[in-house]
Every structure is written in structure tokens, then in C-alpha cells.
Write an enzyme that holds these catalytic residues in place. Structure first.
Site, short mmCIF file in Angstrom:
data_model
loop_
_atom_site.label_atom_id
_atom_site.label_comp_id
_atom_site.label_asym_id
_atom_site.label_seq_id
_atom_site.Cartn_x
_atom_site.Cartn_y
_atom_site.Cartn_z
N ASP A 8 0.85 -1.19 0.00
CA ASP A 8 0.00 0.00 0.00
C ASP A 8 0.88 1.24 0.00
OD1 ASP A 8 -3.23 0.31 0.75
OD2 ASP A 8 -2.04 2.12 1.14
N ASN A 29 -4.99 -4.23 -7.12
CA ASN A 29 -6.22 -3.63 -6.63
C ASN A 29 -6.12 -2.13 -6.36
OD1 ASN A 29 -8.85 -3.65 -4.89
ND2 ASN A 29 -7.26 -2.97 -3.46
N TYR A 43 -11.88 7.89 -14.64
CA TYR A 43 -12.04 6.60 -13.98
C TYR A 43 -12.57 5.56 -14.97
CZ TYR A 43 -13.29 3.25 -10.33
OH TYR A 43 -13.38 2.12 -9.54
N ILE A 62 -19.19 -0.68 -4.10
CA ILE A 62 -18.92 -1.47 -2.90
C ILE A 62 -18.80 -0.54 -1.69
CG2 ILE A 62 -17.39 -3.18 -1.87
CD1 ILE A 62 -18.81 -4.11 -4.45
N THR A 73 -17.12 0.78 0.87
CA THR A 73 -15.73 0.89 1.32
C THR A 73 -15.45 2.32 1.78
OG1 THR A 73 -14.89 1.55 -0.86
CG2 THR A 73 -15.01 -0.83 -0.39
#
Length: 266
Positions: free
Chosen positions: A54, A107, A173, A206, A208
Site C-alpha cells: 500500500d 487492486n 475513472y 462497494i 468501502t
């Protein structure tokens, strides 16, 4: 016809999901929270050595420690997917720590501004595309040789439902996620003969931290876009992702799989 004639005699084996990834090392980018964290947890539960990568190194370290508390072998690395050198170092570190790289989930991603194309800020366009598309490219460039050295492996790239649909105001995006789908298919064709499978997952919206952090997002309106009447969970995305990484998906190459609560069926 006698009983059983015409049926396959191949015996079905039952997979023990607690050990299906034993002896394998997995690298997950953007794994400090959200979908990436859920995938890292699920891989660890399956016996994998998990490298939590990350941009936020302290958050990656916390996630790795928390996952390791359940008995898994984990490590944390700082990785900026927009920086080829950072990606190369992260993949090399994974191999150094655990001996090889067998699985990867690309991801890491960001949301971006909401603006019409003619007003879309150029710096924001570059930032989103650099992270969401170029970042996947950088990861593939270094993961593929590492997996080839290990004798093969499996990679999942995280696209989006917007890898096949459009969304007003989200040009960067949408373009990046469409690009991820095409990049995945090309990588799959190049890697199949090397025993490396590459597939993409396309989540709907989702629940998140990334979604809730976006100022322009109307969560209630997003729920209405999903026929099931709710947002998805990171764990639901993780289950599909982990299936694609597993030997159970051994004949799945270059595919784009939706986990979207019926979004695309509208």
C-alpha cells in the site's frame, strides 16, 4: 441405457479452503483497507503468505500485523503503483521474504473528480489514469517475470463495473477501468503458455472507505442502481477474486467477471 451410462467417471475432489493456498505467496496492492484488505484476509485464511502492499506504509503494517494475529505469514511493503521503481522494489521484496511470487491482485486505485469531459482538470485526469491504469501496467511488468521464475501463477486485476459501462462525470475513472480490462486480456494471451493466468474482476459499487470519502457520491442513488437493493461488501468481491486465483479456476484465462448486484443486467 444402464444406470450411470454417459456420466463422467471423474471423481470430484473437495477443496479445503483453509489450505488451498498453502506454500504460495500472494501480493495484494491497495491492501491496507477496503477490498484489498478483504482479499488479503481471505488469502491468509486459505494458507497463503500475504504481502500487504500500500502507498500508506503505516496502514499496511497495521493490516499485516492484524492479519498475522490469526496465524498467517504476512509482510507489509510500501508501494506507489505510479512509480515503476517502487513497484519493482515491492515485488522483489516479496520474493526475497518468501522465496517466490505465485499470486497477485492489482487492486490499488483511486476515485477522481466528478466533472464533464470539457471541464475535467488535466492534472486530475493524469492522476487517475496514472494510478488506475498505468499502475496495473507497472505491476504486471514485474509480477509476470517473478511468476514465470516460480513456474507459473495467477493474477487478478481490479477493474470495475465501469470497465464496461459509462458514467457521466467520471471520464478518467471509466477510461482507466476500460483500459484495465483490455490490458488484462492482452496479458492473459501473452502469459497463458507460461502457466500464468490473468483475469479481471469488475465490482459494482462497494461499501468501502474510498466510496464514502468521495464528496460527490450520493450513496442512496447508487443503491438504487443495484437491483438487489444494496451496495456490495468487500468480502463478496474477495470471494470472487480468490476463486479466480485458485486452482478451481484453472481453465479461466483473460476473462472479466462482474460482482455487481445485477447492475449490468438492468
Amino acid at each position: 441405457m444402464r444406470r450411470g451410462a454417459g456420466r463422467s467417471t471423474t471423481s470430484m475432489t473437495v477443496t479445503d479452503h483453509r489450505t488451498e493456498f498453502s506454500g504460495r505467496t500472494a501480493l495484494v496492492t491497495g491492501a491496507a483497507s477496503g477490498i484489498g484488505r478483504a482479499i488479503a484476509e481471505r488469502l491468509a485464511a486459505g494458507g497463503a503468505n500475504v504481502v500487504v502492499a500500500d502507498y500508506n506504509e503505516p496502514a499496511a503494517a497495521r493490516a499485516a500485523d492484524e492479519i498475522a494475529a490469526g496465524g498467517a505469514q504476512t509482510a507489509a511493503v510500501r508501494m506507489d503503483v505510479t512509480d515503476p521503481d517502487s513497484v519493482a522494489a515491492g515485488v522483489s521484496r516479496a520474493v526475497e521474504m518468501f522465496g517466490a511470487l505465485h499470486l497477485a491482485v492489482n487492486n490499488a486505485g483511486i476515485g477522481g473528480a466528478s466533472s464533464p469531459i470539457e471541464e475535467y482538470p488535466l492534472d486530475e485526469w493524469r492522476r487517475v489514469v496514472d494510478t488506475n491504469l498505468n499502475g496495473v501496467f507497472h505491476c504486471l511488468r514485474h509480477e509476470i517475470p517473478a511468476m514465470a521464475d516460480a513456474g507459473g501463477g495467477a493474477i487478478v486485476t481490479m477493474a470495475s463495473i465501469l470497465g464496461t459501462h459509462g458514467l457521466p462525470g467520471s471520464a478518467a475513472y471509466v477510461a482507466a477501468k476500460h483500459g484495465v480490462v483490455g490490458l488484462t486480456k492482452t496479458a492473459a494471451l501473452e502469459c497463458a503458455a507460461r502457466n500464468i493466468r490473468v483475469n479481471a474482476v469488475g465490482p459494482g459499487f462497494i461499501d468501502t472507505p474510498l466510496l464514502h470519502a468521495a464528496e460527490h457520491v450520493d450513496t442512496d442513488a447508487l443503491v438504487e442502481l443495484h437491483p438487489v437493493g444494496r451496495l456490495g461488501t468487500p468480502q463478496e468481491v474477495a470471494e470472487l477474486t480468490v476463486f479466480l486465483l485458485s486452482d478451481r479456476a484453472s481453465f479461466i484465462h483473460g476473462s472479466y467477471h462482474l460482482v455487481d448486484g445485477g447492475y449490468a443486467a438492468r
